[in-house]
Design a protein around this motif. Structure first.
Motif, mmCIF file in Angstrom:
data_model
loop_
_atom_site.group_PDB
_atom_site.id
_atom_site.type_symbol
_atom_site.label_atom_id
_atom_site.label_comp_id
_atom_site.label_asym_id
_atom_site.label_seq_id
_atom_site.Cartn_x
_atom_site.Cartn_y
_atom_site.Cartn_z
ATOM 1 N N HIS A 204 -69.762 -44.042 9.892
ATOM 2 C CA HIS A 204 -69.413 -45.223 10.676
ATOM 3 C C HIS A 204 -70.084 -45.128 12.045
ATOM 4 N N ILE A 205 -70.679 -46.224 12.481
ATOM 5 C CA ILE A 205 -71.255 -46.286 13.819
ATOM 6 C C ILE A 205 -70.237 -46.976 14.715
ATOM 7 N N GLY A 206 -69.699 -46.217 15.666
ATOM 8 C CA GLY A 206 -68.726 -46.767 16.590
ATOM 9 C C GLY A 206 -69.416 -47.247 17.856
ATOM 10 N N ARG B 285 -71.760 -47.811 7.742
ATOM 11 C CA ARG B 285 -70.910 -48.923 8.141
ATOM 12 C C ARG B 285 -71.081 -49.175 9.635
ATOM 13 N N TYR B 286 -71.279 -50.445 9.989
ATOM 14 C CA TYR B 286 -71.387 -50.840 11.390
ATOM 15 C C TYR B 286 -69.990 -51.241 11.862
ATOM 16 N N GLY B 287 -69.299 -50.340 12.545
ATOM 17 C CA GLY B 287 -67.929 -50.577 12.974
ATOM 18 C C GLY B 287 -67.031 -49.468 12.480
ATOM 19 N N THR B 288 -65.842 -49.377 13.040
ATOM 20 C CA THR B 288 -64.973 -48.239 12.765
ATOM 21 C C THR B 288 -63.683 -48.605 12.064
ATOM 22 N N ILE B 289 -63.196 -49.831 12.201
ATOM 23 C CA ILE B 289 -61.893 -50.196 11.665
ATOM 24 C C ILE B 289 -62.074 -51.179 10.529
ATOM 25 N N GLN B 290 -61.428 -50.914 9.409
ATOM 26 C CA GLN B 290 -61.515 -51.848 8.304
ATOM 27 C C GLN B 290 -60.876 -53.165 8.733
ATOM 28 N N GLY B 291 -61.586 -54.224 8.526
ATOM 29 C CA GLY B 291 -61.142 -55.523 8.985
ATOM 30 C C GLY B 291 -61.866 -55.954 10.240
ATOM 31 N N GLU B 292 -62.623 -55.000 10.832
ATOM 32 C CA GLU B 292 -63.399 -55.337 12.021
ATOM 33 C C GLU B 292 -64.724 -55.953 11.595
ATOM 34 N N GLN B 293 -65.009 -57.144 12.055
ATOM 35 C CA GLN B 293 -66.284 -57.790 11.762
ATOM 36 C C GLN B 293 -67.214 -57.578 12.942
ATOM 37 N N LYS B 294 -68.125 -56.620 12.780
ATOM 38 C CA LYS B 294 -69.048 -56.304 13.860
ATOM 39 C C LYS B 294 -70.419 -56.885 13.530
#
Length: 639
Positions: free
Chosen positions: A535-537, A563-572
């Motif tokens: 994950h890329i934070g 994955r671009y983002g850290t939290i499932q449900g986060e739309q980055k």
């Protein structure tokens, strides 16, 4: 009078017979030339097919003496494969045709006299006539090349460097093919490592369009010269050949070792031409193409399937591009033998091979590494290796004991240390002397209750902005800031056998990258290898190099999933610039390069911005990069 007429008639008959004999002799010589050309062509093709495997075997044996892996052995095997001294028909086939037995005779009227493939291989020599040897493109052979009058037709010489090999690399290269760090360009080392390893040079004038013929590309050009002179031919009839092996780091906008679908997402939606821009060539084992989005050429090693006709400049190419008549018509219209779409398997004197596979590239050798391991395994070249030794348990995939190994640039282990969690502390620490500079921590990534199937993930957190300063502060022998420029994560410790989840388990431990927006301190670039979901934070690599405005430090990530983002449900929103490479086939057999997923595991095509372009300068190569081999054989003009 009768005698006089008879003499005239007899003279006329002699002239007719002489002319007939001359025509037969001319036809025989013509057939002999055709036969020799065909057999040479078969031998050269066999050589291209055989050479990569023999080079890798030689490196696996650390260039130990082995007749099969020498130039002599390679030529003998190639001659055998080309059937130089064998019939094209098997004994069983001949028997079925009723032409076997002692009275059977070859129909090859212009057969070259060779009783074995070893005899045929003896026709191949270096420029001084020594069988079983070649003349390498190294300074030690400059005088030989000049004396042969060929130097003006040849590429720049490489410099020999022992790098753990026998001291006389030049002599070894004349006896067996040598690659890798043993041969470097003679540039100023102050320009950076990759400026000695690779150069910018024109792509060869071949139909195999990894890029446009004549266009600059990044590669190291290894080359050897040999000549073929069958017995009974004058010296002036010997053919001189240049055998080139380009070590080509992956540099095109999209490359894949498997099948790739271009122009479409997995859900069937087409790539938006305003949001997806491609400059350069696209390469894969097999390509299925519905749109180009600006790509200048396509190369499939086994095949290219154009779902719709595609236009490259003024040339429009349809699905039947590889039919012989269509290909000739396209070449005539373009006035160029090289078309913008090519299938590598159809090329005669050129071949293209990806080196290694994802399974080997992302893991270190389990035993004593060979030269081939250090060449083909990206993880083997990483100077910092983080080994996860323990984690909490099967349900809580948080690492609690880590070993960090540090290697020299030649692969020698120079130092190591161990990090472990303290009671009630979530950071990985090894004592107060490390303080807060430790780049490794543990983090829990909570799931999103609003999303069905969302789960909590456990991660090893890596702070990229701490890596170099931490390495230089350790005070360990052989370890400095540059040691942290390439890092590999390993999960292969036996102690994890009952704790680590399977690779396809979504709850398996992952890697989280944080504090990576400014990587300008990595002047030679940063490479990370992790056979995990990563994950890329936050942003990553958005700060230009010091003193630059549009040039960024090279960054390469080799991961199982990104994955671009850290939290499932986060739309980055995903904004990607550079290259995308797949070293293994997708689960369904076809890779969709732009299925770039956010933290919610979805591809948000409406917010994606992707600009893909080739690498044009060796300084833009990250420390670890995949490798390809481009092999070409060209006939040289007689001096």
């Amino acid at each position: 009078m009768v005698s006089f007429i008879s003499l005239i008639l007899f003279s006329g008959i002699l002239m007719v017979m002489r002319e007939g004999a001359q025509r037969r002799q001319s036809a025989a010589m013509s057939q002999l030339r055709i036969d020799r050309h065909q057999r040479e062509e078969g031998l050269l093709r066999a050589l291209l097919a055989l050479l990569p495997a023999r080079i890798s075997q030689a490196m696996q044996q650390n260039y130990a003496s082995d007749p099969q892996l020498s130039w002599s052995g390679i030529f003998v095997e190639a001659a055998g494969r080309a059937l130089v001294a064998q019939s094209l028909l098997t004994t069983d086939s001949l028997a079925q045709m009723g032409v076997s037995g002692a009275g059977a005779r070859s129909g090859n009227s212009a057969d070259i006299a060779a009783s074995s493939s070893a005899d045929a291989a003896s026709w191949i020599t270096d420029l001084e006539g020594n069988a079983g040897r070649v003349t390498p493109g190294l300074p030690a052979f400059q005088g030989t090349l000049e004396a042969a009058g060929l130097l003006s037709q040849l590429p720049p010489l490489l410099a020999a460097d022992t790098n753990g090999l026998p001291s006389n690399v030049a002599e070894l290269d004349a006896l067996m093919p040598v690659l890798g760090s043993a041969k470097l360009y003679q540039n100023d080392p102050a320009l950076g490592l990759n400026h000695r390893t690779y150069g910018v040079q024109p792509y060869p004038r071949i139909r195999l369009n990894y890029t446009t013929p004549g266009a600059p590309f990044v590669a190291k050009h290894n080359w050897w010269v040999f000549r073929i002179r069958p017995p009974g031919t004058p010296g002036s009839a010997a053919r001189h050949y240049l055998l080139s092996l380009y070590e080509v780091p992956a540099q095109q906008p999209i490359e894949s070792s498997g099948a790739a679908t271009i122009g479409m997402f997995t859900n069937g939606e087409s790539w938006n031409s305003d949001r997806v821009r491609i400059e350069g060539s696209i390469t894969a084992e097999n390509l299925e193409v519905s749109s180009l989005n600006g790509a200048s050429s396509l190369m499939g090693r086994q095949g290219v399937n154009l779902l719709t006709s595609q236009t490259f400049g003024s040339t429009t190419v349809g699905a039947d591009f590889d039919d012989t008549s269509v290909r000739y018509a396209l070449q005539a219209a373009a006035r160029n033998a090289a078309l913008p779409v090519a299938v590598a398997a159809n090329q005669a004197r050129s071949a293209f091979y990806p080196v290694g596979s994802a399974a080997t590239f992302m893991r270190r050798s389990s035993g004593e590494p060979t030269l081939w391991d250090r060449y083909s395994r990206g993880a083997q070249r990483c100077r910092t290796v983080v080994r996860i030794l323990e984690m909490d348990d099967y349900d809580i995939q948080l690492p609690n004991r880590v070993e960090v190994l540090f290697y020299s640039d030649t692969g020698t282990l120079v130092s190591k240390l161990e990090l472990a969690t303290a009671d009630s502390v979530t950071s990985l620490v090894a004592g107060t002397w490390l303080g807060g500079s430790t780049p490794f921590e543990r983090e829990v990534l909570p799931g999103n209750p609003a999303i069905e199937g969302s789960i909590t993930r456990h991660a090893l957190r890596l702070h990229l902005n701490r890596l170099r300063s931490w390495a230089s502060s350790l005070g360990l022998a052989g370890v400095d800031a540059s040691t942290a420029d390439s890092l590999s994560i390993e999960l292969d410790a036996p102690s994890l056998a009952n704790k680590i989840r399977p690779e396809d388990d979504p709850a398996r431990m992952c890697l989280l990258l944080r504090d990576g927006s400014d990587l300008s301190q990595f002047t030679q670039g940063l490479s990370i290898i992790a056979p995990l979901r990563v994950h890329i934070g936050g942003d990553i690599n958005t700060a230009a190099r010091t003193g630059e405005t549009t040039s960024y430090p090279p960054l390469s990530l080799f991961v199982s999933e990104l994955r671009y983002g850290t939290i499932q449900g986060e739309q980055k929103p995903v904004v990607h610039e550079g290259q995308i490479n797949a070293m293994t086939a997708a689960a369904d057999g076809t890779w969709h390069p732009l299925d770039l997923r956010s933290g919610d595991d979805s591809v948000h095509t409406d917010t994606m911005e992707v600009t893909l372009k080739p690498i044009r300068d060796p300084a833009d190569l990250a420390p670890i990069h995949p490798m390809n081999w481009l092999l070409v054989i060209e006939q040289l003009t007689p001096p």
